[in-house]
Design a protein around this motif. Structure first.
Motif, PDB file in Angstrom:
ATOM      1  N   LEU A 218       0.771  -1.156  -0.051  1.00 41.00           N
ATOM      2  CA  LEU A 218      -0.197  -0.076  -0.242  1.00 41.00           C
ATOM      3  C   LEU A 218       0.868   1.375  -0.128  1.00 41.00           C
ATOM      4  O   LEU A 218       0.565   2.353  -0.962  1.00 41.00           O
ATOM      5  CB  LEU A 218      -0.973  -0.148   1.379  1.00 41.00           C
ATOM      6  CG  LEU A 218      -2.190   0.898   1.092  1.00 41.00           C
ATOM      7  CD1 LEU A 218      -3.130   0.571  -0.132  1.00 41.00           C
ATOM      8  CD2 LEU A 218      -3.082   0.827   2.434  1.00 41.00           C
ATOM      9  N   VAL A 219       1.902   1.322   0.776  1.00 40.48           N
ATOM     10  CA  VAL A 219       2.895   2.522   1.053  1.00 40.48           C
ATOM     11  C   VAL A 219       3.553   2.498  -0.628  1.00 40.48           C
ATOM     12  O   VAL A 219       3.771   3.841  -1.177  1.00 40.48           O
ATOM     13  CB  VAL A 219       3.897   2.134   1.956  1.00 40.48           C
ATOM     14  CG1 VAL A 219       4.953   3.164   1.880  1.00 40.48           C
ATOM     15  CG2 VAL A 219       3.211   2.148   3.393  1.00 40.48           C
ATOM     16  N   GLU A 220       3.888   1.524  -1.162  1.00 38.30           N
ATOM     17  CA  GLU A 220       4.710   1.588  -2.533  1.00 38.30           C
ATOM     18  C   GLU A 220       3.910   2.237  -3.391  1.00 38.30           C
ATOM     19  O   GLU A 220       4.398   2.823  -4.340  1.00 38.30           O
ATOM     20  CB  GLU A 220       5.118   0.062  -2.670  1.00 38.30           C
ATOM     21  CG  GLU A 220       6.007   0.167  -4.071  1.00 38.30           C
ATOM     22  CD  GLU A 220       6.563  -1.174  -4.427  1.00 38.30           C
ATOM     23  OE1 GLU A 220       6.705  -1.543  -5.636  1.00 38.30           O
ATOM     24  OE2 GLU A 220       6.747  -2.183  -3.483  1.00 38.30           O
ATOM     25  N   LYS A 221       2.579   1.850  -3.519  1.00 36.43           N
ATOM     26  CA  LYS A 221       1.739   2.439  -4.812  1.00 36.43           C
ATOM     27  C   LYS A 221       0.891   3.686  -4.337  1.00 36.43           C
ATOM     28  O   LYS A 221       0.020   3.985  -5.194  1.00 36.43           O
ATOM     29  CB  LYS A 221       0.560   1.200  -5.233  1.00 36.43           C
ATOM     30  CG  LYS A 221      -0.295   0.972  -4.058  1.00 36.43           C
ATOM     31  CD  LYS A 221      -1.100  -0.241  -4.597  1.00 36.43           C
ATOM     32  CE  LYS A 221      -2.137  -0.748  -3.719  1.00 36.43           C
ATOM     33  NZ  LYS A 221      -2.964  -2.153  -4.097  1.00 36.43           N
ATOM     34  N   THR A 222       1.305   4.422  -3.388  1.00 31.52           N
ATOM     35  CA  THR A 222       0.754   5.575  -3.136  1.00 31.52           C
ATOM     36  C   THR A 222       1.387   6.566  -3.527  1.00 31.52           C
ATOM     37  O   THR A 222       2.559   6.977  -2.933  1.00 31.52           O
ATOM     38  CB  THR A 222       0.570   5.622  -1.227  1.00 31.52           C
ATOM     39  OG1 THR A 222      -0.206   4.579  -0.859  1.00 31.52           O
ATOM     40  CG2 THR A 222      -0.227   7.110  -1.020  1.00 31.52           C
ATOM     41  N   ARG A 223       0.959   7.448  -4.349  1.00 33.12           N
ATOM     42  CA  ARG A 223       1.782   8.632  -4.842  1.00 33.12           C
ATOM     43  C   ARG A 223       1.370   9.718  -3.863  1.00 33.12           C
ATOM     44  O   ARG A 223       0.331  10.087  -3.193  1.00 33.12           O
ATOM     45  CB  ARG A 223       1.321   9.085  -6.114  1.00 33.12           C
ATOM     46  CG  ARG A 223       1.557   7.945  -7.377  1.00 33.12           C
ATOM     47  CD  ARG A 223       1.206   8.302  -8.656  1.00 33.12           C
ATOM     48  NE  ARG A 223      -0.515   8.475  -8.822  1.00 33.12           N
ATOM     49  CZ  ARG A 223      -0.921   8.896  -9.642  1.00 33.12           C
ATOM     50  NH1 ARG A 223      -0.367   9.260 -10.771  1.00 33.12           N
ATOM     51  NH2 ARG A 223      -2.162   8.953  -9.838  1.00 33.12           N
ATOM     52  N   ASN A 224       2.454  10.731  -3.671  1.00 29.00           N
ATOM     53  CA  ASN A 224       2.498  11.702  -2.702  1.00 29.00           C
ATOM     54  C   ASN A 224       2.009  11.639  -1.370  1.00 29.00           C
ATOM     55  O   ASN A 224       0.950  12.166  -0.934  1.00 29.00           O
ATOM     56  CB  ASN A 224       1.598  12.857  -3.472  1.00 29.00           C
ATOM     57  CG  ASN A 224       2.282  13.183  -5.043  1.00 29.00           C
ATOM     58  OD1 ASN A 224       3.410  13.283  -5.195  1.00 29.00           O
ATOM     59  ND2 ASN A 224       1.291  13.472  -5.805  1.00 29.00           N
ATOM     60  N   PRO A 225       2.693  10.603  -0.657  1.00 27.48           N
ATOM     61  CA  PRO A 225       1.769  10.189   0.568  1.00 27.48           C
ATOM     62  C   PRO A 225       1.875  11.418   1.792  1.00 27.48           C
ATOM     63  O   PRO A 225       0.949  11.236   2.421  1.00 27.48           O
ATOM     64  CB  PRO A 225       2.876   9.223   1.004  1.00 27.48           C
ATOM     65  CG  PRO A 225       4.199   9.280   0.310  1.00 27.48           C
ATOM     66  CD  PRO A 225       3.760   9.921  -0.822  1.00 27.48           C
ATOM     67  N   GLN A 226       2.696  12.241   1.252  1.00 24.85           N
ATOM     68  CA  GLN A 226       2.778  13.702   2.199  1.00 24.85           C
ATOM     69  C   GLN A 226       1.674  14.434   2.154  1.00 24.85           C
ATOM     70  O   GLN A 226       1.269  15.088   3.167  1.00 24.85           O
ATOM     71  CB  GLN A 226       3.744  14.341   2.184  1.00 24.85           C
ATOM     72  CG  GLN A 226       4.183  15.196   0.921  1.00 24.85           C
ATOM     73  CD  GLN A 226       4.506  14.290  -0.400  1.00 24.85           C
ATOM     74  OE1 GLN A 226       4.838  13.077  -0.413  1.00 24.85           O
ATOM     75  NE2 GLN A 226       4.376  14.815  -1.551  1.00 24.85           N
ATOM     76  N   GLU A 227       0.693  14.216   1.164  1.00 25.64           N
ATOM     77  CA  GLU A 227      -0.346  14.703   0.986  1.00 25.64           C
ATOM     78  C   GLU A 227      -1.779  14.208   1.300  1.00 25.64           C
ATOM     79  O   GLU A 227      -2.905  14.693   1.244  1.00 25.64           O
ATOM     80  CB  GLU A 227      -0.769  15.324  -0.429  1.00 25.64           C
ATOM     81  CG  GLU A 227       0.584  16.274  -0.736  1.00 25.64           C
ATOM     82  CD  GLU A 227       0.374  16.497  -2.347  1.00 25.64           C
ATOM     83  OE1 GLU A 227      -0.569  15.934  -3.104  1.00 25.64           O
ATOM     84  OE2 GLU A 227       1.262  17.302  -3.062  1.00 25.64           O
ATOM     85  N   LYS A 228      -1.479  12.841   1.931  1.00 30.07           N
ATOM     86  CA  LYS A 228      -2.559  12.035   2.015  1.00 30.07           C
ATOM     87  C   LYS A 228      -2.816  11.459   3.590  1.00 30.07           C
ATOM     88  O   LYS A 228      -1.882  11.461   4.223  1.00 30.07           O
ATOM     89  CB  LYS A 228      -2.679  10.810   1.311  1.00 30.07           C
ATOM     90  CG  LYS A 228      -2.440  11.115  -0.447  1.00 30.07           C
ATOM     91  CD  LYS A 228      -2.794  10.046  -1.278  1.00 30.07           C
ATOM     92  CE  LYS A 228      -2.687  10.530  -2.722  1.00 30.07           C
ATOM     93  NZ  LYS A 228      -2.634   9.688  -3.632  1.00 30.07           N
ATOM     94  N   ILE A 229      -3.882  11.131   3.810  1.00 31.53           N
ATOM     95  CA  ILE A 229      -4.243  10.466   5.209  1.00 31.53           C
ATOM     96  C   ILE A 229      -4.438   8.949   4.862  1.00 31.53           C
ATOM     97  O   ILE A 229      -5.052   8.409   4.142  1.00 31.53           O
ATOM     98  CB  ILE A 229      -5.622  11.029   5.609  1.00 31.53           C
ATOM     99  CG1 ILE A 229      -5.398  12.622   5.992  1.00 31.53           C
ATOM    100  CG2 ILE A 229      -5.999  10.431   7.137  1.00 31.53           C
ATOM    101  CD1 ILE A 229      -6.849  13.237   6.279  1.00 31.53           C
ATOM    102  N   LEU A 230      -3.860   8.283   5.859  1.00 26.29           N
ATOM    103  CA  LEU A 230      -3.957   6.861   5.658  1.00 26.29           C
ATOM    104  C   LEU A 230      -4.845   6.423   6.857  1.00 26.29           C
ATOM    105  O   LEU A 230      -4.733   6.676   8.075  1.00 26.29           O
ATOM    106  CB  LEU A 230      -2.470   6.119   5.854  1.00 26.29           C
ATOM    107  CG  LEU A 230      -2.819   4.567   5.794  1.00 26.29           C
ATOM    108  CD1 LEU A 230      -1.553   4.083   4.784  1.00 26.29           C
ATOM    109  CD2 LEU A 230      -2.672   3.710   6.942  1.00 26.29           C
ATOM    110  N   ALA A 231      -5.979   5.685   6.712  1.00 21.63           N
ATOM    111  CA  ALA A 231      -6.711   5.199   7.802  1.00 21.63           C
ATOM    112  C   ALA A 231      -6.523   3.801   8.086  1.00 21.63           C
ATOM    113  O   ALA A 231      -6.668   2.891   7.153  1.00 21.63           O
ATOM    114  CB  ALA A 231      -8.085   5.656   7.376  1.00 21.63           C
TER     115      ALA A 231
END
Length: 279
Positions: A218-231
């Motif tokens: 999930l981390v690998e395929k998330t683009r621009n994680p610094q802009e996103k919330i992970l729940a």
């Protein structure tokens, strides 16, 4: 001008969202044999898991009626957004759409839009939070709809469960090939297709390895994680969920990570010990 965000009860709402006055839950129902459970604030997860374990039958769920949605629409809010469980997994989306049609016929014009989350649980939560973010930014209703649709398309939902029996018995795994489990302790990593059905993303031996695989994928395929919330949501697995959150914070640079307990419908499908993630 005011707004309301309606989420069916498969989506878990954090306390701060409930307290904001902008969110409302429309409840599904669960039946364990002849025992009826309304998936609302009265839901008792421990009692439900006990009943589910003791029953020889798989619990059944029913979606909200169109009338329940009509009642939710009948409010002072000028803009209403609805986020439902995937239309491929439940009739909640269709009920919300029919409720919209009935409301507009009976009450007159109002801005109402129903989103098919193509997800469940905290996937729905993140969509609702994104809508609120756009509303707070002052974006118009007509702009929020396509922006939210894009968010839905880009969102990823994954989960690892101790048991898939509830999903199997309720016909939610009809497209999943059988795999060796049981004695080999193989745990599949599951996810959502772009259409909102359930698919297998991978597998590993044991919950620890399967969850680790889910996190890394999930981390690998998330683009621009610094802009996103992970729940993260969990069913009676608080320590496991907190460990997942810590691992995510170690290897991912997310804007925010939060953990919440599953409500009724998510508890039914996640079963005891299940972990669901969305971003």
């Amino acid at each position: 001008m005011s707004y309301k965000i309606i989420v069916d009860s498969c989506g878990e709402l954090p306390k701060e969202l409930k307290a904001s006055g902008h969110f409302e839950t429309v409840s599904l129902e669960i039946f364990v044999d002849d025992y009826r459970i309304v998936d609302d604030e009265s839901f008792d997860q421990a009692d439900f898991l006990r009943r589910m374990k003791e029953s020889p039958n798989c619990p059944k769920s029913t979606c909200p009626s169109p009338e329940q949605y009509v009642q939710a629409y009948d409010c002072e809010a000028e803009r209403i957004y609805v986020v439902t469980l995937s239309s491929q997994l439940s009739g909640s989306y269709n009920s919300a759409q029919l409720g919209k049609k009935l409301y507009l016929e009976e009450k007159g014009a109002k801005k109402i839009h129903v989103f098919d989350s193509k997800s469940a649980s905290v996937g729905q939560t993140l969509i609702a939070m994104k809508i609120q973010e756009y509303e707070k930014a002052g974006k118009p209703f007509e702009e929020i709809i396509p922006k939210t649709d894009q968010f839905v398309e880009e969102m990823n939902t994954s989960f690892v469960l101790e048991s898939l029996e509830a999903l199997r018995k309720n016909g939610r795994l009809s497209n999943i090939k059988a795999f060796v489990a049981g004695a080999l302790n193989i745990k599949p990593v599951m996810g959502a297709t772009p259409e909102g059905t359930i698919c297998q993303l991978g597998q590993a031996r044991g919950m620890v390895r399967a969850i680790d695989k889910m996190i890394r994928d999930l981390v690998e395929k998330t683009r621009n994680p610094q802009e996103k919330i992970l729940a993260i949501s969990h069913c009676n697995a608080a320590k496991r969920a907190q460990a997942v959150a810590e691992k995510v914070r170690e290897i991912g640079n997310f804007k925010e990570v939060f953990v919440i307990d599953t409500a009724g419908i998510s508890s039914l499908y996640a079963s005891d010990g299940g972990i669901i993630m969305a971003v």
